[in-house]
Design a protein around this motif. Structure first.
Motif, PDB file in Angstrom:
ATOM      1  N   THR A 246       0.844  -1.271  -0.311  1.00  0.00           N
ATOM      2  CA  THR A 246       0.264  -0.393  -0.323  1.00  0.00           C
ATOM      3  C   THR A 246       1.001   1.131  -0.042  1.00  0.00           C
ATOM      4  O   THR A 246       1.504   1.731   1.073  1.00  0.00           O
TER       5      THR A 246
ATOM      6  N   SER B  52       0.613   4.813   1.005  1.00  0.00           N
ATOM      7  CA  SER B  52      -0.216   5.437   1.718  1.00  0.00           C
ATOM      8  C   SER B  52      -0.100   7.253   1.029  1.00  0.00           C
ATOM      9  O   SER B  52       0.690   8.081   0.650  1.00  0.00           O
TER      10      SER B  52
ATOM     11  N   HIS C 215      -4.303   9.217   1.231  1.00  0.00           N
ATOM     12  CA  HIS C 215      -5.176   9.854   1.505  1.00  0.00           C
ATOM     13  C   HIS C 215      -4.897  10.668   2.180  1.00  0.00           C
ATOM     14  O   HIS C 215      -4.062  10.443   2.696  1.00  0.00           O
TER      15      HIS C 215
ATOM     16  N   GLN D 154      -6.379   8.847  -3.322  1.00  0.00           N
ATOM     17  CA  GLN D 154      -5.998   8.200  -2.469  1.00  0.00           C
ATOM     18  C   GLN D 154      -5.266   7.549  -2.767  1.00  0.00           C
ATOM     19  O   GLN D 154      -4.159   7.310  -3.257  1.00  0.00           O
ATOM     20  N   ASP D 155      -5.361   6.080  -1.617  1.00  0.00           N
ATOM     21  CA  ASP D 155      -4.170   4.936  -1.792  1.00  0.00           C
ATOM     22  C   ASP D 155      -4.226   4.629  -2.733  1.00  0.00           C
ATOM     23  O   ASP D 155      -4.321   4.801  -3.348  1.00  0.00           O
TER      24      ASP D 155
ATOM     25  N   TYR E 196      -2.067   1.115  -4.877  1.00  0.00           N
ATOM     26  CA  TYR E 196      -2.105  -0.452  -4.242  1.00  0.00           C
ATOM     27  C   TYR E 196      -1.156  -0.809  -5.820  1.00  0.00           C
ATOM     28  O   TYR E 196      -1.482  -1.265  -6.763  1.00  0.00           O
TER      29      TYR E 196
END
Length: 153
Positions: free
Chosen positions: A17, A19, A21, A105-106, A108
């Motif tokens: 992930t 990050s 956000h 947003q995040d 992946y």
């Protein structure tokens, strides 16, 4: 605009992930660079595919089945690396980035590989207006709902 960079290493069927956000969602990002390299570059007969997604379930699915689907609206970028024993040319290396995609947003990273693969990502930070913020957030929500409707999550 400022540039943020991220790096990491994933094994086969793993996800990571990134990050991104914020509480307000007023900072957006666009991919500038996505590069991959195996942990041990001199290994022969090695392949690896890393992909970037806006939805975690898409990344988990890609890590398990290795499928690259450009019709998937949650796919941001894909990179494929391959080398073969006795190759006289440079190893195959393909990277595709959907550069017009802005997200807030995040994200992946998913890996399907024979060994461990390193990744390097550069993201351009973009200040989003309220309208752009709303569009980026609604797009993420719509993609999540679409995955739920198709029983993918």
């Amino acid at each position: 605009m400022p540039v943020k960079s991220f790096r990491g290493r994933l094994g086969n069927n793993e996800t990571d992930t990134i990050s991104l956000h914020t509480n307000t969602g007023s900072t957006g990002y666009r991919i500038i660079k996505f590069q991959t390299m195996p942990k041990i570059p001199e290994n022969q007969n090695e392949e690896g595919c890393l992909q970037l997604f806006t939805i975690k379930s898409s990344a988990v699915t890609a890590a398990s089945n290795g499928e690259v689907d450009f019709n998937d609206q949650t796919l941001l970028a894909a990179s494929f690396y391959s080398s073969a024993t006795g190759a006289t040319a440079a190893p195959e290396d393909y990277t595709v980035i959907f550069d017009n995609t802005i997200f807030n947003q995040d994200i992946y990273v998913a890996s399907k590989s024979q060994g461990q693969m390193n990744y390097y990502i550069e993201l351009e930070q973009i200040k989003l207006s309220l309208d752009e913020n709303t569009v980026a957030t609604l797009k993420d929500i719509r993609n999540i709902e679409s995955k739920w409707a198709n029983n993918i999550i």
